[in-house]
Structure formats: structure tokens, C-alpha cells
Design an enzyme around this catalytic site. Structure first.
Site, PDB file in Angstrom:
ATOM      1  N   CYS A  96      33.065  41.403  28.218  1.00 18.80           N
ATOM      2  CA  CYS A  96      33.628  40.235  27.528  1.00 18.80           C
ATOM      3  C   CYS A  96      32.529  39.457  26.813  1.00 18.80           C
ATOM      4  O   CYS A  96      31.820  38.650  27.431  1.00 18.80           O
ATOM      5  CB  CYS A  96      34.369  39.345  28.526  1.00 18.80           C
ATOM      6  N   CYS A  98      32.893  35.697  26.770  1.00 21.62           N
ATOM      7  CA  CYS A  98      32.582  35.069  28.064  1.00 21.62           C
ATOM      8  C   CYS A  98      31.068  35.023  28.307  1.00 21.62           C
ATOM      9  O   CYS A  98      30.538  34.022  28.772  1.00 21.62           O
ATOM     10  CB  CYS A  98      33.216  35.849  29.211  1.00 21.62           C
ATOM     11  N   ASP A  99      30.396  36.108  28.042  1.00 26.04           N
ATOM     12  CA  ASP A  99      29.004  36.251  28.500  1.00 26.04           C
ATOM     13  C   ASP A  99      27.954  36.235  27.395  1.00 26.04           C
ATOM     14  O   ASP A  99      26.754  36.195  27.686  1.00 26.04           O
ATOM     15  CB  ASP A  99      28.870  37.557  29.297  1.00 26.04           C
TER      16      ASP A  99
HETATM   17  P1  FAD Z   1      43.667  38.747  36.059  1.00 28.72           P
HETATM   18  O1  FAD Z   1      42.586  37.766  36.228  1.00 28.72           O
HETATM   19  O2  FAD Z   1      43.345  40.095  35.529  1.00 28.72           O
HETATM   20  O3  FAD Z   1      44.398  38.902  37.454  1.00 28.72           O
HETATM   21  C1  FAD Z   1      45.379  39.861  37.622  1.00 28.72           C
HETATM   22  C2  FAD Z   1      45.910  39.727  39.037  1.00 28.72           C
HETATM   23  O4  FAD Z   1      47.013  40.598  39.194  1.00 28.72           O
HETATM   24  C3  FAD Z   1      44.911  40.093  40.132  1.00 28.72           C
HETATM   25  O5  FAD Z   1      44.977  39.138  41.137  1.00 28.72           O
HETATM   26  C4  FAD Z   1      45.410  41.430  40.653  1.00 28.72           C
HETATM   27  O6  FAD Z   1      45.110  41.622  42.030  1.00 28.72           O
HETATM   28  C5  FAD Z   1      46.894  41.259  40.448  1.00 28.72           C
HETATM   29  N1  FAD Z   1      47.655  42.488  40.345  1.00 28.72           N
HETATM   30  C6  FAD Z   1      47.478  43.554  39.513  1.00 28.72           C
HETATM   31  N2  FAD Z   1      48.401  44.500  39.765  1.00 28.72           N
HETATM   32  C7  FAD Z   1      49.175  44.012  40.786  1.00 28.72           C
HETATM   33  C8  FAD Z   1      50.280  44.524  41.502  1.00 28.72           C
HETATM   34  N3  FAD Z   1      50.809  45.719  41.236  1.00 28.72           N
HETATM   35  N4  FAD Z   1      50.810  43.764  42.487  1.00 28.72           N
HETATM   36  C9  FAD Z   1      50.314  42.532  42.774  1.00 28.72           C
HETATM   37  N5  FAD Z   1      49.277  42.000  42.107  1.00 28.72           N
HETATM   38  C10 FAD Z   1      48.708  42.746  41.142  1.00 28.72           C
HETATM   39  N6  FAD Z   1      37.533  34.481  30.504  1.00 28.72           N
HETATM   40  C11 FAD Z   1      37.131  33.248  30.172  1.00 28.72           C
HETATM   41  O7  FAD Z   1      37.921  32.452  29.669  1.00 28.72           O
HETATM   42  N7  FAD Z   1      35.837  32.834  30.441  1.00 28.72           N
HETATM   43  C12 FAD Z   1      34.918  33.636  31.013  1.00 28.72           C
HETATM   44  O8  FAD Z   1      33.755  33.244  31.194  1.00 28.72           O
HETATM   45  C13 FAD Z   1      35.332  34.947  31.379  1.00 28.72           C
HETATM   46  N8  FAD Z   1      34.455  35.792  31.963  1.00 28.72           N
HETATM   47  C14 FAD Z   1      34.857  37.047  32.304  1.00 28.72           C
HETATM   48  C15 FAD Z   1      33.961  37.885  32.908  1.00 28.72           C
HETATM   49  C16 FAD Z   1      34.337  39.154  33.291  1.00 28.72           C
HETATM   50  C17 FAD Z   1      33.334  40.054  33.967  1.00 28.72           C
HETATM   51  C18 FAD Z   1      35.662  39.603  33.034  1.00 28.72           C
HETATM   52  C19 FAD Z   1      36.088  40.989  33.448  1.00 28.72           C
HETATM   53  C20 FAD Z   1      36.573  38.767  32.400  1.00 28.72           C
HETATM   54  C21 FAD Z   1      36.182  37.491  32.023  1.00 28.72           C
HETATM   55  N9  FAD Z   1      37.061  36.617  31.394  1.00 28.72           N
HETATM   56  C22 FAD Z   1      36.668  35.342  31.093  1.00 28.72           C
HETATM   57  C23 FAD Z   1      38.453  37.012  31.089  1.00 28.72           C
HETATM   58  C24 FAD Z   1      39.376  36.447  32.173  1.00 28.72           C
HETATM   59  O9  FAD Z   1      38.879  36.833  33.427  1.00 28.72           O
HETATM   60  C25 FAD Z   1      40.794  36.950  31.980  1.00 28.72           C
HETATM   61  O10 FAD Z   1      41.253  36.630  30.693  1.00 28.72           O
HETATM   62  C26 FAD Z   1      41.723  36.324  33.008  1.00 28.72           C
HETATM   63  O11 FAD Z   1      41.249  36.550  34.316  1.00 28.72           O
HETATM   64  C27 FAD Z   1      43.125  36.880  32.876  1.00 28.72           C
HETATM   65  O12 FAD Z   1      43.896  36.279  33.852  1.00 28.72           O
HETATM   66  P2  FAD Z   1      45.246  36.902  34.383  1.00 28.72           P
HETATM   67  O13 FAD Z   1      45.773  35.917  35.354  1.00 28.72           O
HETATM   68  O14 FAD Z   1      46.088  37.334  33.271  1.00 28.72           O
HETATM   69  O15 FAD Z   1      44.855  38.256  35.118  1.00 28.72           O
END
Ligand code: FAD
Ligand code: NAP
Length: 331
Positions: A154, A157-158
Site C-alpha cells: 500500500c 499508506c506507507d
Molecule cells: P479488512 O481490514 O481487510 O478486514 C477484513 C475482515 O474480514 C478481517 O477481520 C477478516 O478476519 C474478516 N473476514 C474475512 N473473511 C471472513 C469470513 N469468511 N468470515 C468472517 N470474517 C472474515 N489504510 C489506511 O487508510 N492507512 C494505512 O496506513 C494503511 N496501511 C496499511 C498497511 C498494510 C500493510 C495493509 C495491508 C493495508 C493498509 N491499509 C491502510 C489499508 C486498510 O488496511 C484497508 O483498507 C482496511 O483494513 C479495509 O478494511 P475492511 O474492514 O474492509 O477489511
């Protein structure tokens, strides 16, 4: 005589013990910023949501160190701390947060059936899908070794941590072109490592990246290894692999950014929920409504474009409000 012999009911040709069936008004699947934000709003709307965290409790941000672009944290915050805070905030309003994975669903009836860990059945009036997306990695060992120590998926992000430094971006699509031009504004030099002799990116993005002076495209290169003592210091690449001109080169870099695509975690829902060709859940524009009434999608699982914590949280809020309105009309 047995008074409390558990009843068995038939569901999708599977016998389900009635003790393992539970009814809830609002089920949230996923514990990233989208899921927890949906839980905060749904609890405050008195929907008494049940949230299943999935394997990665707290979601993608638990794999990173500093988050510096989420509004409200002037000094930044670590990803794991931020997710712990969101969880506590949801629990404060009564969200029932449980560990478990949605392993199958049946959305063919008004009451939505979600099976957890192939065992427990939740019957929900409304379901919020917030299962996120997973960045694709190359599959080389050193990616794991340097995770959070120079390897990132990302740039938004980084990228900030690599100001004035040299970095590489892998990929040839729109994301890679976009991330390379974004990083070019922060870094001294950006190598764009492309495995073919063409970019897959749109003409407009190609034009942009080809005309950014501090981006050097390494055509027909593939990454075979990363090296460094306390973090990434360089990458070993192979040029024109499998041809007579094959050559192994090393580049000096401080950061290695993957931009070879993401996989939305939508497989389990695909039989019922419409997705695009990549697998992102389709929502009615401006809402979190899917093609199935009562099923809503929030966060990265429905977002091929922004994929940020704050946008995930924003759509989590929208999903809870959409669910609350749906449920009030259901009465
Ligand atoms: P996610 O955070 O992907 O969470 C998905 C959830 O769904 C998890 O808890 C998982 O366990 C659950 N899940 C999946 N499948 C199932 C299932 N079948 N049953 C039950 N649960 C399930 N964004 C920023 O804004 N700032 C940053 O600095 C930043 N840094 C990042 C650094 C890294 C290394 C990464 C990888 C991403 C970063 N991002 C950052 C992006 C950000 O993390 C994502 O946009 C955000 O987390 C998305 O949120 P979400 O709730 O959609 O899903
Ligand atoms: P993508 O279009 O699937 O491109 C992935 C790129 O990574 C391709 O160039 C591919 O190479 C390369 N790649 C895949 N596996 C690789 C490997 N193992 N080693 C080296 N390279 C590898 O993914 P994306 O760029 O994330 O885009 C996804 C979608 O979002 C697209 O529809 C895109 O148009 C859209 N998008 C749009 C914008 C925008 O409009 N601003 C921005 C970002 C994304 P090959 O080309 O050789 O297959």
C-alpha cells in the site's frame, strides 16, 4: 425419558442441531474498520449486532505498524492499537463480538442463513459483509521475512516512510502505475518492475508513468529475492527469464511495493451475491445495498478503487444505516 432431546432440522440437506442455531437481527461478518464501524452504528441503533471476526481479528491494519492518515490521530497510531480501540468502542455499545469464520451462506430466503465454522448457524434478518480484500504477493520467501520492514502492499499508506529514498513497485496495471507516480512525488527514484514488455495499465496512466522523470521502468524483469540486514536494502531481479539474453541484476532500494492486484474475500458469498469479474461485491451506487435485499457490503470487499481504512469505516457506517432502514421497513 428424554425431555430435552435436541431437535434436528434439515437445512441444505445437512442435519443441524437446533442448539447450534441462533437468530439475530443484524449479523456483521468481518472485524476490520468496516465491520467494527458497522458494529458501532448498529449497536447504537439498538440492532444488537452479532459480529464474527474471521481469522484475522482486526483485519489488515493489524499487519502494519504506524497508521498516520486516519483522521483524529495527530501523532499517528499503530494499526493493532487502532483496531483494539474500534473493537472496544463497538463493545461499549453492546456489540456481541465473537471469533469465527463464515464458511457458507444461504441467502435465498428472507431470513439469511450464515454458517460459522461449518458448525453454528446464524439466522439473520440483515447481514453486513465486511470481509475485506487481500493483497496479492509474489510468493517469494523474503516478502514474508521483510513484511513491515520494507515490504508493503500500500503506497498511499506507507510511501511517506520512504521520502527521499529509492523504492521499487512491482506490477504493470493501473494500481502499479498509480502507486509509482504517487511514490515518485515522495521518493528520489522509483523502479517499476514489469514482467512483460508492455503495461496493462490504461493509456492515461501509462502516459503519466512514462512521463514521470524519476520513474525507471524495468521491462521484462521479475523479482527473485530481496536482501538486507535489518530491512530491505535491495532486490535481485531476473531479466528476460528463459531467453538467451537472460540476466540477473541487483538494484539498491529501501522499499518494495507490491501492486499486482488484490483478491476480495467474497468467495463464500458468490453463489448469491453479485460481484464484478475480479470478485468485488457490486453495490447500488451511493449505498451499500447488494443485489439481495437485506444483504449489505462495506469496506474493501466492495471497493476496487480506494481501499483505505477511512473509506472502509465510512462504508461500514453506511451499511449499518442501510441495514437499520431495511429492518425498520421489515417490521
Ligand atoms: P479488512 O481490514 O481487510 O478486514 C477484513 C475482515 O474480514 C478481517 O477481520 C477478516 O478476519 C474478516 N473476514 C474475512 N473473511 C471472513 C469470513 N469468511 N468470515 C468472517 N470474517 C472474515 N489504510 C489506511 O487508510 N492507512 C494505512 O496506513 C494503511 N496501511 C496499511 C498497511 C498494510 C500493510 C495493509 C495491508 C493495508 C493498509 N491499509 C491502510 C489499508 C486498510 O488496511 C484497508 O483498507 C482496511 O483494513 C479495509 O478494511 P475492511 O474492514 O474492509 O477489511
Ligand atoms: P491488474 O489490472 O490485475 O494488474 C495486475 C498487474 O500485476 C499486471 O500488470 C500483471 O502483469 C502484474 N502481475 C500479476 N502477477 C504478477 C506477478 N506474479 N509478478 C509480476 N507481475 C505480476 O490489477 P490492478 O492494477 O490492481 O487493477 C485492478 C483493477 O482496478 C483494474 O481494473 C484497474 O483498471 C482498476 N484500477 C483503476 C485505477 C484508476 O483508474 N485510476 C487505479 C487502480 C486500479 P500482466 O500484465 O503481465 O498480467
Amino acid at each position: 425419558m428424554e425431555f430435552f432431546k435436541p431437535m434436528e432440522i434439515k437445512y441444505d440437506s445437512k442435519q443441524v442441531n437446533i442448539e447450534n442455531i441462533e437468530k439475530t437481527r443484524c449479523l456483521i461478518i468481518g472485524s476490520g474498520p468496516a465491520g467494527y464501524t458497522a458494529a458501532i452504528y448498529a449497536s447504537r441503533a439498538n440492532l444488537k449486532p452479532v459480529l464474527y471476526t474471521g481469522l484475522q481479528m482486526g483485519g489488515q491494519l493489524t499487519t502494519t505498524t504506524e497508521v498516520e492518515n486516519y483522521p483524529g490521530y495527530p501523532d499517528g497510531i499503530t494499526g493493532p492499537q487502532m483496531m483494539e480501540d474500534l473493537k472496544k468502542q463497538a463493545e461499549r455499545f453492546g456489540a456481541d463480538i465473537r471469533f469465527g469464520i463464515a464458511t457458507s451462506v444461504d441467502f435465498s430466503h428472507k431470513t439469511h442463513k450464515v454458517t460459522i465454522d461449518d458448525d453454528k448457524v446464524i439466522l439473520a434478518d440483515a447481514v453486513i459483509i465486511a470481509t475485506g480484500a487481500t493483497a496479492k504477493y509474489l510468493g517469494i520467501e523474503s516478502e514474508v521475512k521483510y513484511a513491515g520492514m520494507g515490504v508493503s502492499a500500500c503506497a498511499t499508506c506507507d510511501g511517506f516512510f520512504y521520502r527521499g529514498k529509492d523504492v521499487a513497485v512491482v506490477g504493470g496495471g493501473d494500481t502499479a502505475a498509480e502507486e509509482a507516480t504517487y511514490l515518485a512525488g515522495l521518493c528520489r527514484k522509483v523502479y517499476l518492475i514489469v514482467r512483460r514488455d508492455v503495461l496493462r495499465a490504461s493509456k492515461a496512466m501509462q502516459h503519466k508513468v512514462l512521463n514521470t522523470p524519476n520513474v525507471e521502468i524495468l521491462w521484462e524483469h521479475q523479482t527473485i529475492d530481496l536482501f538486507g540486514d535489518d530491512g530491505v536494502e535491495g532486490a535481485t531481479l531476473i531479466k528476460k527469464s528463459g531467453t538467451p539474453e537472460e540476466e540477473v541484476i541487483k538494484i539498491k532500494i529501501d522499499g518494495f511495493f507490491l501492486a499486482i492486484g488484490h483478491s476480495p474475500n467474497s468467495d463464500v458469498f458468490k453463489k448469491f451475491i453479485e460481484t464484478d469479474e475480479v470478485g468485488y461485491i457490486k453495490t447500488i451506487p451511493g449505498t451499500t445495498k447488494t443485489n439481495v435485499p437485506g444483504d449489505f457490503a462495506a469496506g474493501d470487499v466492495q471497493d476496487p478503487h480506494y481501499r483505505q481504512a477511512v473509506t472502509a469505516a465510512g462504508t461500514g457506517c453506511m451499511a449499518a444505516i442501510d441495514a437499520e432502514r431495511y429492518l425498520s421497513e421489515l417490521k
